[in-house]
Design an enzyme around this catalytic site. Structure first.
Site, PDB file in Angstrom:
ATOM      1  N   ASP A 256       0.876  -1.150   0.000  1.00  0.00           N
ATOM      2  CA  ASP A 256       0.000   0.000   0.000  1.00  0.00           C
ATOM      3  C   ASP A 256       0.931   1.222   0.000  1.00  0.00           C
ATOM      4  OD1 ASP A 256      -2.121   1.696  -0.011  1.00  0.00           O
ATOM      5  OD2 ASP A 256      -3.166   0.770   1.669  1.00  0.00           O
TER       6      ASP A 256
HETATM    7  C1  BGC Z   1      -5.038   3.303   0.131  1.00  0.00           C
HETATM    8  C2  BGC Z   1      -5.136   2.371  -1.058  1.00  0.00           C
HETATM    9  C3  BGC Z   1      -4.844   3.126  -2.308  1.00  0.00           C
HETATM   10  C4  BGC Z   1      -3.498   3.792  -2.170  1.00  0.00           C
HETATM   11  C5  BGC Z   1      -3.140   4.598  -3.364  1.00  0.00           C
HETATM   12  C6  BGC Z   1      -3.754   4.082   0.145  1.00  0.00           C
HETATM   13  O1  BGC Z   1      -3.751   5.023   1.164  1.00  0.00           O
HETATM   14  O2  BGC Z   1      -5.152   2.552   1.302  1.00  0.00           O
HETATM   15  O3  BGC Z   1      -6.410   1.809  -1.129  1.00  0.00           O
HETATM   16  O4  BGC Z   1      -4.891   2.280  -3.424  1.00  0.00           O
HETATM   17  O5  BGC Z   1      -3.522   4.673  -1.068  1.00  0.00           O
HETATM   18  O6  BGC Z   1      -3.669   5.852  -3.272  1.00  0.00           O
END
Ligand code: BGC
Length: 726
Positions: A256
Site C-alpha cells: 500500500d
Molecule cells: C489506500 C489504497 C490506495 C493507495 C493509493 C492508500 O492510502 O489505502 O487503497 O490504493 O492509497 O492511493
C-alpha cells in the site's frame, strides 16, 4: 516527474496477439535474462523520486495520471501504471459507478463483470495498466470509514463480487486486490495490529482473497496494519506461506502506498515484490542487500519474473480510444448498476411507487448535493453527477411540480412538505462523515519512513512542509471511521418533523454501510437505502420512486437495531482481536433480531418459491450438490429477485454459525412468469478450518439448507442432505 501515458506496448508482439502460457513463460524468462541488476531493482519500486512524487500527490495530483513503476523502455516493458478505484477509474472524465457496497447490494456477478470490463477499457484508454480498485476487505463493523469500497460482510458474497470485477478488468489490464489482509478499520490503519486465530483468518477474513487469487488476479496489495505481530507489508506468513505457497498465487505483491513498507530486508524476504508508489526503502537498500548476499538474487528474480509474467499476460497491445472514457454506454451501465443496487427497506401501505403525484417536495442537505462517496484514493472525477433533485426533475419534467428545500430551516422544510403530495427526504452521510483518513499528525508520526532529501530536493521539502502546516486540523482526507451509526441528529430531527406533516414521506439514505434507524423508522412509511449511487444515481432513484424501475437490491450486511449487538470497534485501537463473529452470523448466534436482515430487500412485486429439489440427498466431500427450485413472479410488476441459499450444519463438532450464505443468483421475471433456478453447492464450500490439521475439513454430517429471499426468510424452502465421509 517522468510519468508518461503513452500506450503500453511490448516490443516484439503484434497488436492483439494472444500469448499462450508457454509463450508468456518463454518471453518473461527471455526478458529477465536481458535485464541488468539495476533494471531489475528499478522494476521493484515506483519510478518517481520520493519527494517530488509526494509533493505532487499531496498537492492534488493523485488522479492526474497513472503512478508508474518499472517502465523499462529499452526492452519495451510497459511497467505497472497504477490507477485507483473502485467506483471507477479515478482520472478525469471516467465513469463513476455506484460504490462497491452498492454493487454488493445488487448481488449481480454478471453486472459486476460488465462494470469491470468498462473500468478496464477506461483504464487503458487513460494510460493505466493496473487497476487498484478490487477492494475486498470484509466489512466487520459498519463504522469502518472505507466500508463503501468493499462489497459487504459475507466472505462468499464478497469473493464472488470481487472475482467478477477482476474477470471484467482483466480482459484489458491487470487488477489488484486489496488490502491484504484484515484492513477493516481506517483511522488506526497505520498502527493497529490485529490478532487472529488461524481458523478465523482462513475461514472468515481470507476466503474472498483466495477466491480472487483463484480467478487469476494479477496483483495483491498488502495492507498497512499488522497481523499477529507483523506488518502486512513484511508478513511472511501472509505473503509467502499463505498467498504464494498455499494458494499458488502467480502474480505479484505490492505495498500500500507510501507507508506500506517498514523494512526493506524484511519485506523482500517476506515476499514483497513491489514498493509503491515512490523510490523509498527498496531504492535505498535493495542493491546493497543483494550485493552483500543478505538477499539472494533468486528472490529478486522471482519478484521481477512475477511482474513480467503478469504484464505479458494482461497488458496486451490494443486500441483503447479516449472517446470511450465516460461514454454514453458506460454511463448507461452506471445507471443500471444504481437501479439494481438501491434497496427498498420499508414500504408501508405500498406508498411506493408513487402514484398521481401533482407536487413532490425533495428535501434534505443531500437532496441536491453531488455525493458519490469519500474524497480519498477512490475519489473519481466524473463529468457530472445527477443529484436526487435533478433526477426527480428530469423524470417528471412538466408532469408534476417539484419543490426543493435543503432542510436547513426546519420550519421552512415543514411548510414545503405540507405543500406537497409526497416528500422525498434525502439524508445520510458524505465524505466528511466516512472515508479514507490521513491527517498531518499521522503523516508527521510516520515521517521517519521517508528518505532523507538530497540538497537539490530541499526546496521541495520546504514547500511540502509549508503546505502541511497550512492544512486544516481535520486533515487532508477527513472522513475516517464513523463517529456514529445513526444519522446526524439534524437528519433525524428533519425526518420526525417532515413525517409529522406529510404521511407520504419516503426517506432515501445515503451512506457506505448500514445505518441504525430505530429512532425514526416506524414514523415513516417508506425507506430506500441509496448508498453512494454514482454519477447517474439521481436518475435511478427517480425511476424507482415512480415505478419505472422495480427495486431489486438486497442488503449485503445486516442492519442491527442496536450498536451493542455488533463486535467491539475502537477506531483508535493499537491492538484488536478479530474472531469468527460479526455481521449476520453474530446476530443470529446471539439471538439479536436485526432491524433488517442480511440479504433483505423489498420489491414492487411478490415472488413465490416452490418445488425445491436436490439432485441427491448424499454427497461426497469433493462432490457438488445441484439444487433447483421454481421462482414465480406473483405480482403485477416485472422484477428481479436475488435467490439466496444458506446452510446450517446439524451437530457440528466445532462452533459454527447457525446459518451461512453458500450460493446466490439473480433471476428476472415478468408478472406471472415462473423460472426454474439452479444453484450449485460444492460440498467443499461447507468446510471449516481445522487448526490441528492446518487445513479445511468438510465434516461428514447432516446439513440443512434454506433457499429464500433473505437470511431470516420465514418462507424459505428447506431440505436436508448428508455429506459422506471420505
Ligand atoms: C489506500 C489504497 C490506495 C493507495 C493509493 C492508500 O492510502 O489505502 O487503497 O490504493 O492509497 O492511493
Amino acid at each position: 516527474m517522468t510519468q508518461t501515458n503513452e500506450q503500453a506496448t511490448f516490443a516484439g508482439f503484434e497488436p492483439g496477439a494472444e500469448l499462450s502460457d508457454e509463450q508468456i513463460e518463454l518471453k518473461s524468462r527471455e526478458l529477465l535474462a536481458q535485464l541488468t541488476l539495476d533494471e531489475k531493482l528499478a522494476m521493484m519500486d515506483g519510478d518517481s523520486p520520493f519527494w517530488a512524487g509526494l509533493a505532487e500527490m499531496m498537492g492534488g495530483g493523485y488522479g492526474a495520471h497513472p503512478w508508474n513503476a518499472g517502465v523499462i523502455s529499452r526492452l519495451g516493458i510497459p511497467g505497472i501504471r497504477f490507477v485507483d478505484g473502485p467506483r471507477g477509474v479515478v482520472m478525469d472524465g471516467a465513469t463513476t459507478f455506484p460504490v462497491s457496497m452498492a454493487r454488493g447490494a445488487a448481488w449481480d456477478v454478471a453486472l459486476e463483470e460488465r462494470i469491470g470490463d468498462v473500468i478496464g477499457r477506461e483504464l487503458r484508454a487513460l494510460g493505466g495498466t493496473l487497476f487498484g480498485g478490487v477492494c475486498i476487505n470484509l466489512l466487520r463493523h459498519p463504522a469502518w470509514g472505507r466500508a463503501q469500497e468493499t462489497y459487504g460482510e459475507d466472505p462468499y458474497h464478497v469473493g464472488e463480487m470481487g472475482a467478477a470485477l477482476t474477470r471484467g478488468v482483466q480482459r484489458h489490464a491487470m487488477a489488484c486486490a486489496k488490502h491484504y489482509a484484515l484492513n477493516s478499520m481506517e483511522n488506526a490503519r497505520f498502527k493497529v495490529d490485529v490478532t487472529i486465530s488461524p481458523r478465523a483468518l482462513h475461514e472468515v477474513y481470507l476466503p474472498h482473497f483466495k477466491r480472487v487469487v483463484d480467478e487469476g488476479v494479477a496483483a495483491v496489495m498488502s495492507a498497512y496494519n499488522g497481523v499477529n505481530g507483523e506488518w502486512c507489508g513484511q508478513n511472511e506468513v501472509l505473503l509467502t506461506d499463505i498467498l504464494k505457497e498455499q494458494w499458488g498465487f502467480a502474480g505479484y505483491v505490492l505495498t500500500d502506498f507510501i507507508f506500506g513498507m517498514r523494512d526493506a530486508k524484511k519485506a523482500v524476504l517476506a515476499g514483497q515484490d513491489l514498493e509503491m508508489p515512490f523510490q523509498m526503502h527498496y531504492h535505498q537498500h535493495l542493491k546493497h542487500l543483494v550485493e552483500s548476499g543478505e538477499v539472494p538474487l533468486e528472490r529478486i528474480d522471482d519478484a521481477v519474473h512475477r511482474l513480467l509474467r503478469q504484464q505479458l499476460r494482461m497488458v496486451r497491445p490494443g486500441t483503447y480510444d479516449a472517446e470511450q472514457v465516460g461514454s454514453e454506454s458506460h454511463r448507461a451501465l452506471a445507471r443500471e448498476a444504481a437501479e439494481k443496487s438501491v434497496v427498498l427497506l420499508q414500504n408501508a401501505g405500498d406508498l411506493l411507487p408513487l402514484q398521481d403525484v401533482q407536487t413532490i417536495a425533495v428535501i434534505g442537505r443531500l437532496a441536491d448535493t453531488p455525493n458519490t462517496g469519500d474524497d480519498g484514493s477512490s475519489n473519481t472525477r466524473p463529468a457530472y453527477v445527477v443529484t436526487p433533485l435533478e433526477g426527480v426533475q428530469a423524470a417528471l419534467k412538466s408532469q408534476a411540480e417539484v419543490l426543493h428545500d435543503d432542510g436547513s430551516d426546519l420550519e421552512h422544510a415543514r411548510a414545503t412538505a405540507q405543500a406537497a403530495d409526497a416528500v422525498l427526504l434525502v439524508v445520510g452521510y458524505d465524505h466528511k462523515d466516512e472515508g479514507e483518513f490521513l491527517d498531518p499528525a499521522t503523516m508527521q508520526n510516520l515521517a521517519f519512513l521517508f528518505p532523507a532529501p538530497t540538497p537539490e530536493e530541499m526546496p521541495i521539502v520546504q514547500g511540502f512542509m509549508q503546505g502541511l502546516a497550512g492544512q486544516p486540523d481535520e486533515g487532508f482526507l477527513s472522513g475516517g471511521d464513523r463517529d456514529r451509526l445513526t444519522l446526524h441528529p439534524e437528519d433525524e430531527a428533519l425526518i420526525q418533523a417532515i413525517a409529522a406533516v406529510n404521511p407520504q414521506t419516503v426517506v432515501a439514505v445515503m451512506g457506505g454501510s448500514g445505518v441504525i434507524m430505530e429512532a425514526w423508522r416506524e414514523r415513516v412509511p417508506a425507506i430506500l437505502m441509496l448508498w453512494y449511487p454514482g454519477m447517474e444515481g439521481g436518475h435511478a432513484l427517480a425511476d424507482i420512486l415512480l415505478g419505472r424501475v422495480n427495486p431489486s437490491g438486497k442488503l449485503p450486511l445486516a442492519i442491527p437495531q442496536r450498536a451493542q449487538d455488533l463486535p467491539v470497534f475502537d477506531k483508535d485501537a493499537t491492538e484488536i482481536e478479530y474472531d469468527l463473529w460479526h455481521g449476520y452470523r453474530k446476530l443470529e448466534r446471539d439471538g439479536s433480531t436485526p432491524a433488517f436482515p442480511f440479504g433483505f430487500g423489498l420489491s414492487y412485486t411478490s415472488y413465490r418459491y416452490a418445488n425445491l429439489t436436490l439432485d441427491q440427498n448424499q454427497v461426497g466431500p469433493s462432490e457438488t450438490l445441484s439444487v433447483s427450485l421454481d421462482v414465480s413472479n406473483t405480482g403485477a410488476h416485472a422484477g428481479e429477485e436475488v435467490v439466496q441459499l444458506y446452510v446450517s450444519p446439524i451437530g457440528s463438532a466445532v462452533e459454527q454459525a447457525p446459518k451461512e450464505l453458500r450460493a446466490f443468483t439473480r433471476v428476472a421475471l415478468q408478472p406471472g412468469e415462473t423460472k426454474s433456478v439452479q444453484l450449485s453447492l460444492p460440498a467443499s464450500r461447507l468446510a471449516y478450518y481445522d487448526e490441528a490439521k492446518a487445513g479445511f475439513v468438510v465434516e461428514p454430517l447432516e446439513y440443512e439448507l434454506f433457499v429464500g429471499a433473505h437470511s431470516l426468510d420465514q418462507h424459505a424452502l428447506k431440505a436436508r442432505f448428508v455429506v459422506r465421509g471420505d
